[in-house]
Design an enzyme around this catalytic site. Structure first.
Site, PDB file in Angstrom:
ATOM      1  N   CYS A  27      -4.650  12.429  12.509  1.00  0.00           N
ATOM      2  CA  CYS A  27      -5.800  11.914  12.782  1.00  0.00           C
ATOM      3  C   CYS A  27      -5.893  10.436  14.018  1.00  0.00           C
ATOM      4  CB  CYS A  27      -5.564  10.616  11.839  1.00  0.00           C
ATOM      5  SG  CYS A  27      -3.672   9.090  11.308  1.00  0.00           S
ATOM      6  N   ARG A  58      -4.638  10.785   4.084  1.00  0.00           N
ATOM      7  CA  ARG A  58      -3.844  11.632   4.365  1.00  0.00           C
ATOM      8  C   ARG A  58      -2.625  11.084   3.774  1.00  0.00           C
ATOM      9  NH1 ARG A  58      -1.577  13.740   6.977  1.00  0.00           N
ATOM     10  NH2 ARG A  58       0.492  12.553   6.333  1.00  0.00           N
ATOM     11  N   ASP A  98       4.135   0.821  11.912  1.00  0.00           N
ATOM     12  CA  ASP A  98       3.436   0.180  11.901  1.00  0.00           C
ATOM     13  C   ASP A  98       2.997  -1.277  11.857  1.00  0.00           C
ATOM     14  OD1 ASP A  98       2.907   1.856   8.263  1.00  0.00           O
ATOM     15  OD2 ASP A  98       2.522   2.939   9.916  1.00  0.00           O
ATOM     16  N   ARG A 122      -8.686  -0.206   4.851  1.00  0.00           N
ATOM     17  CA  ARG A 122      -7.979   0.815   3.771  1.00  0.00           C
ATOM     18  C   ARG A 122      -6.684  -0.283   3.456  1.00  0.00           C
ATOM     19  NH1 ARG A 122      -6.635   5.704   7.474  1.00  0.00           N
ATOM     20  NH2 ARG A 122      -5.764   5.302   5.281  1.00  0.00           N
ATOM     21  N   ARG A 179      -0.772  14.675  11.954  1.00  0.00           N
ATOM     22  CA  ARG A 179       0.066  14.122  11.035  1.00  0.00           C
ATOM     23  C   ARG A 179       0.416  15.402  10.274  1.00  0.00           C
ATOM     24  NH1 ARG A 179      -1.538   8.760   9.569  1.00  0.00           N
ATOM     25  NH2 ARG A 179       0.442   9.449   8.491  1.00  0.00           N
ATOM     26  N   PRO A 180       1.480  16.463  10.748  1.00  0.00           N
ATOM     27  CA  PRO A 180       1.726  17.392  10.540  1.00  0.00           C
ATOM     28  C   PRO A 180       2.555  17.809   9.340  1.00  0.00           C
ATOM     29  CG  PRO A 180       3.176  17.374  12.103  1.00  0.00           C
ATOM     30  CD  PRO A 180       1.869  16.016  12.173  1.00  0.00           C
ATOM     31  N   ILE A 181       2.885  18.491   7.784  1.00  0.00           N
ATOM     32  CA  ILE A 181       3.882  18.575   6.470  1.00  0.00           C
ATOM     33  C   ILE A 181       4.280  19.815   6.667  1.00  0.00           C
ATOM     34  CG2 ILE A 181       1.591  17.439   5.699  1.00  0.00           C
ATOM     35  CD1 ILE A 181       1.049  20.038   3.777  1.00  0.00           C
ATOM     36  N   ASP A 182       4.654  20.228   7.846  1.00  0.00           N
ATOM     37  CA  ASP A 182       5.572  21.033   8.410  1.00  0.00           C
ATOM     38  C   ASP A 182       7.062  20.629   7.067  1.00  0.00           C
ATOM     39  OD1 ASP A 182       5.885  19.366  10.562  1.00  0.00           O
ATOM     40  OD2 ASP A 182       7.483  20.674  10.623  1.00  0.00           O
ATOM     41  N   LEU A 183       7.679  19.594   7.308  1.00  0.00           N
ATOM     42  CA  LEU A 183       8.827  19.080   7.245  1.00  0.00           C
ATOM     43  C   LEU A 183       8.685  19.048   5.333  1.00  0.00           C
ATOM     44  CD1 LEU A 183       9.859  16.214   9.717  1.00  0.00           C
ATOM     45  CD2 LEU A 183      10.914  19.080   9.229  1.00  0.00           C
ATOM     46  N   LYS A 200       0.582  -0.560   0.099  1.00  0.00           N
ATOM     47  CA  LYS A 200       0.276  -0.520  -0.130  1.00  0.00           C
ATOM     48  C   LYS A 200       0.403   1.145  -0.402  1.00  0.00           C
ATOM     49  CE  LYS A 200      -1.775   0.801   3.912  1.00  0.00           C
ATOM     50  NZ  LYS A 200      -1.927   3.097   4.285  1.00  0.00           N
ATOM     51  N   ASN A 201       1.190   1.262   1.174  1.00  0.00           N
ATOM     52  CA  ASN A 201       2.745   2.295   1.403  1.00  0.00           C
ATOM     53  C   ASN A 201       3.637   2.772   0.404  1.00  0.00           C
ATOM     54  OD1 ASN A 201       0.881   2.479   2.974  1.00  0.00           O
ATOM     55  ND2 ASN A 201       2.748   2.167   4.600  1.00  0.00           N
TER      56      ASN A 201
HETATM   57  C1  EPZ Z   1       3.976   7.516   6.128  1.00  0.00           C
HETATM   58  O1  EPZ Z   1       3.279   8.022   6.883  1.00  0.00           O
HETATM   59  C2  EPZ Z   1       3.296   6.002   6.514  1.00  0.00           C
HETATM   60  N1  EPZ Z   1       2.158   5.842   5.449  1.00  0.00           N
HETATM   61  C3  EPZ Z   1       2.504   5.193   7.235  1.00  0.00           C
HETATM   62  O2  EPZ Z   1       1.720   4.140   7.294  1.00  0.00           O
HETATM   63  C4  EPZ Z   1       3.475   4.898   8.577  1.00  0.00           C
HETATM   64  O3  EPZ Z   1       3.406   5.296   9.503  1.00  0.00           O
HETATM   65  C5  EPZ Z   1       4.764   6.275   8.676  1.00  0.00           C
HETATM   66  O4  EPZ Z   1       5.069   6.721   7.263  1.00  0.00           O
HETATM   67  C6  EPZ Z   1       5.700   5.946   9.298  1.00  0.00           C
HETATM   68  O5  EPZ Z   1       6.372   5.289   8.973  1.00  0.00           O
HETATM   69  C7  EPZ Z   1       2.176   5.726   3.734  1.00  0.00           C
HETATM   70  O6  EPZ Z   1       3.191   5.660   3.106  1.00  0.00           O
HETATM   71  C8  EPZ Z   1       1.574   6.378   3.269  1.00  0.00           C
HETATM   72  P1  EPZ Z   1       6.000  11.120   8.383  1.00  0.00           P
HETATM   73  P2  EPZ Z   1       3.948   9.467   6.577  1.00  0.00           P
HETATM   74  O7  EPZ Z   1       6.189  11.396   8.067  1.00  0.00           O
HETATM   75  O8  EPZ Z   1       4.433   9.913   5.481  1.00  0.00           O
HETATM   76  C9  EPZ Z   1       6.026  13.514  11.837  1.00  0.00           C
HETATM   77  C10 EPZ Z   1      -0.090   2.857   7.828  1.00  0.00           C
HETATM   78  O9  EPZ Z   1      -0.473   2.029   8.551  1.00  0.00           O
HETATM   79  N2  EPZ Z   1       6.581  14.370  11.533  1.00  0.00           N
HETATM   80  O10 EPZ Z   1       6.740   9.444   8.330  1.00  0.00           O
HETATM   81  O11 EPZ Z   1       2.380  10.572   6.826  1.00  0.00           O
HETATM   82  C11 EPZ Z   1       4.726  12.922  12.037  1.00  0.00           C
HETATM   83  O12 EPZ Z   1       3.802  13.222  13.328  1.00  0.00           O
HETATM   84  C12 EPZ Z   1       0.460   4.574   7.570  1.00  0.00           C
HETATM   85  O13 EPZ Z   1       0.249   2.119   6.867  1.00  0.00           O
HETATM   86  C13 EPZ Z   1       6.292  16.079  10.667  1.00  0.00           C
HETATM   87  O14 EPZ Z   1       6.711  15.760  11.986  1.00  0.00           O
HETATM   88  O15 EPZ Z   1       4.950   9.441   8.253  1.00  0.00           O
HETATM   89  C14 EPZ Z   1       4.879  11.285  12.450  1.00  0.00           C
HETATM   90  O16 EPZ Z   1       5.873  11.502  14.404  1.00  0.00           O
HETATM   91  C15 EPZ Z   1       0.075   4.773   9.266  1.00  0.00           C
HETATM   92  N3  EPZ Z   1       6.117  16.550  10.156  1.00  0.00           N
HETATM   93  C16 EPZ Z   1       6.811  11.182  12.100  1.00  0.00           C
HETATM   94  O17 EPZ Z   1       7.081  12.537  11.664  1.00  0.00           O
HETATM   95  C17 EPZ Z   1       6.319  16.669   8.688  1.00  0.00           C
HETATM   96  O18 EPZ Z   1       6.431  17.079   7.673  1.00  0.00           O
HETATM   97  C18 EPZ Z   1       6.989  10.026  10.620  1.00  0.00           C
HETATM   98  O19 EPZ Z   1       5.473  10.629   9.512  1.00  0.00           O
HETATM   99  C19 EPZ Z   1       6.191  14.766   8.291  1.00  0.00           C
HETATM  100  C20 EPZ Z   1       6.095  13.745   9.492  1.00  0.00           C
END
Ligand code: EPZ
Length: 430
Positions: free
Chosen positions: A117, A93, A307, A399, A122-126, A23-24
């Site tokens: 969620c 997301r 996950d 999902r 789930r911020p996107i600041d980065l 999926k990912n």
């Molecule tokens: C991906 O989500 C996966 N989803 C998630 O899988 C997975 O849990 C996650 O990576 C971590 O491995 C997909 O790939 C579609 P992140 P993503 O950005 O990219 C923080 C599942 O069950 N962060 O790596 O959204 C964030 O809050 C799903 O299949 C910031 O602070 O995760 C988190 O604590 C759930 N700022 C950490 O980083 C940002 O701009 C990791 O988030 C982005 C993230």
């Protein structure tokens, strides 16, 4: 119509399942098909509600899409729009992956900011900081993010944050950088196999990428990308989930098509817990129930995957002693703990750490799924519990797991999917 799973615990699961596509990996790759006007053919795409939803979004953007048979999608984005509305983004997301693809194709994007969620904010600041580092003009107002990349150029982008790197953030910067003039160097890049698969796909489209799978990825901008054909990698999280199903029932399950190299940290912990694990070129086998309490810490790849945290917590309920789980990716990703306690588990959550006091008798109960991986964990616990469990809100499960209850049944589980109305009186949520 709301559906529930009814599980009668106590059966050993034995046999072989074939793992579906990831999926990912599929979600960012589907978004990346917008980077070219030419035809793209994707194979081994999992049959999931999140995938169908991403297809719906791509069609909204203007892509022509067909599915000649299960698992195969043909996509051609001849002419697309740069706006993605809130009512589409808020449901998933992962739609945030469109940002990088729209910037890479149109040099502009406008998207509602995805909300949080239950597993955490789930911020996107980065993501946005990375795009700004490429010279994009990013503005955020009224819940909308607008990106103007007319004058963007390659540069060094740091993707690390307080919880490590960002998976979809890295995917977005890679996609944007494929057609951004000059060399982009991404530091503290996510190393997940799903990011590597995206890069494999983009390279087939003509992108110039190196370093994928390491903390430093380099992307040299090209003028345009062309069509290609790609086979999505196996889903390591689905594979790990079925391996837990074998171990939690003291059974013997082989997952065919799985890549053990994508699960080293998880398999290491399964073995430390006393489960027998064998691996081959394209299979992983788990047999025998766990016997030892272990401590896990979830981290970005190659660390223990967040996950698989909920599923591993369910497994640790069988083991005498005190196990701990520390979440360094989503510190509040423990919604499943309260529901497992309804089945007799003893778990105490203290901030980012959960302590599991195992070897308590587990009994079936009506429980509520809260998110994708929690729903799998509740079903896994139900397989080992005495009596009947009803898991509500199965839409969370659909999902990310293809026909989960059918495939568990094929391994010997007593599980069925029913309309919520079939639940005993008083169980159904209002
Ligand atoms: C991906 O989500 C996966 N989803 C998630 O899988 C997975 O849990 C996650 O990576 C971590 O491995 C997909 O790939 C579609 P992140 P993503 O950005 O990219 C923080 C599942 O069950 N962060 O790596 O959204 C964030 O809050 C799903 O299949 C910031 O602070 O995760 C988190 O604590 C759930 N700022 C950490 O980083 C940002 O701009 C990791 O988030 C982005 C993230």
């Amino acid at each position: 119509m709301l559906q529930v799973a009814r599980i009668q615990g106590g059966r050993k699961l034995q046999g072989t399942i074939h793992v579906a596509g990831s999926k990912n990996a599929a979600l960012p790759i589907l978004a990346a098909t917008l980077l070219t006007t030419e035809k793209v053919v994707l194979h081994n795409v999992p049959d999931l509600s999140d995938v169908r939803f991403m297809v719906e979004i791509l069609q909204h953007q203007g892509a022509e899409i067909s599915q000649p048979k299960k698992g195969i999608w043909i996509i051609q984005a001849r002419k697309i729009i740069h706006r993605t509305p809130y009512d589409l983004v808020r449901k998933m997301r992962a739609s945030v992956c469109l940002l990088g693809a729209l910037v890479g194709r149109l040099r502009q994007a406008e998207m509602a900011i995805p909300g949080g969620c239950v597993i955490g904010p789930r911020p996107i600041d980065l993501h946005l900081k990375g795009l700004e580092a490429l010279g994009c003009i990013v503005s955020v107002e009224n819940g909308l993010v607008t990106i103007d990349a007319q004058h963007s150029k390659g540069d060094t982008v740091f993707m690390g944050g307080p919880m490590g790197s960002t998976v979809t953030g890295t995917a977005n910067i890679i996609m944007a950088a494929t057609t951004t003039p000059g060399m982009t160097t991404i530091e503290s890049a996510a190393q997940e196999p799903e990011v590597v698969d995206l890069c494999t796909f983009l390279i087939k489209m003509g992108a110039k990428i190196s370093g994928q799978g390491t903390p430093t990825i380099k992307v040299e901008g090209v003028d345009s990308l062309h069509g290609c054909e790609h086979f999505i990698i196996p889903d390591r999280i689905e594979a790990g989930t079925y391996l837990v199903a074998g171990a939690i029932t003291d059974g013997d399950v082989t997952v065919k098509g799985a890549n053990a190299n994508h699960l080293t940290a998880f398999l290491d912990k399964l073995r430390e817990a006393g489960v027998q694990v064998e691996t081959g070129a394209d299979y992983i086998r788990a047999h025998g129930r766990p016997s030892r309490a272990v401590e896990i810490v979830t981290e970005p790849y190659p660390g223990f995957p967040t996950d698989l945290q909920a599923q591993f917590m369910a497994l640790q309920l069988l083991v005498d002693g005190r196990s701990t789980i520390t979440e360094k990716v989503y510190p509040s990703r423990f919604m499943h703990a309260a529901e497992l306690q309804r089945m007799g588990a003893e778990i105490s959550v203290d901030g980012p750490t959960a302590a599991v006091y195992g070897d308590r008798p587990l009994s079936g109960a009506p429980v509520m799924a809260s998110d994708l991986r929690a729903s799998a964990a509740l079903i896994l616990a139900a397989l080992a519990a005495k009596g009947e469990t009803w898991v509500q809100r199965l839409y969370h499960l659909d999902r990310g797991y293809e026909h989960f209850e059918e495939r568990l049944r094929a391994l010997g589980a007593d599980i069925e999917r029913l309309p919520a109305a079939a639940m005993p009186k008083g169980f159904a949520e209002d």
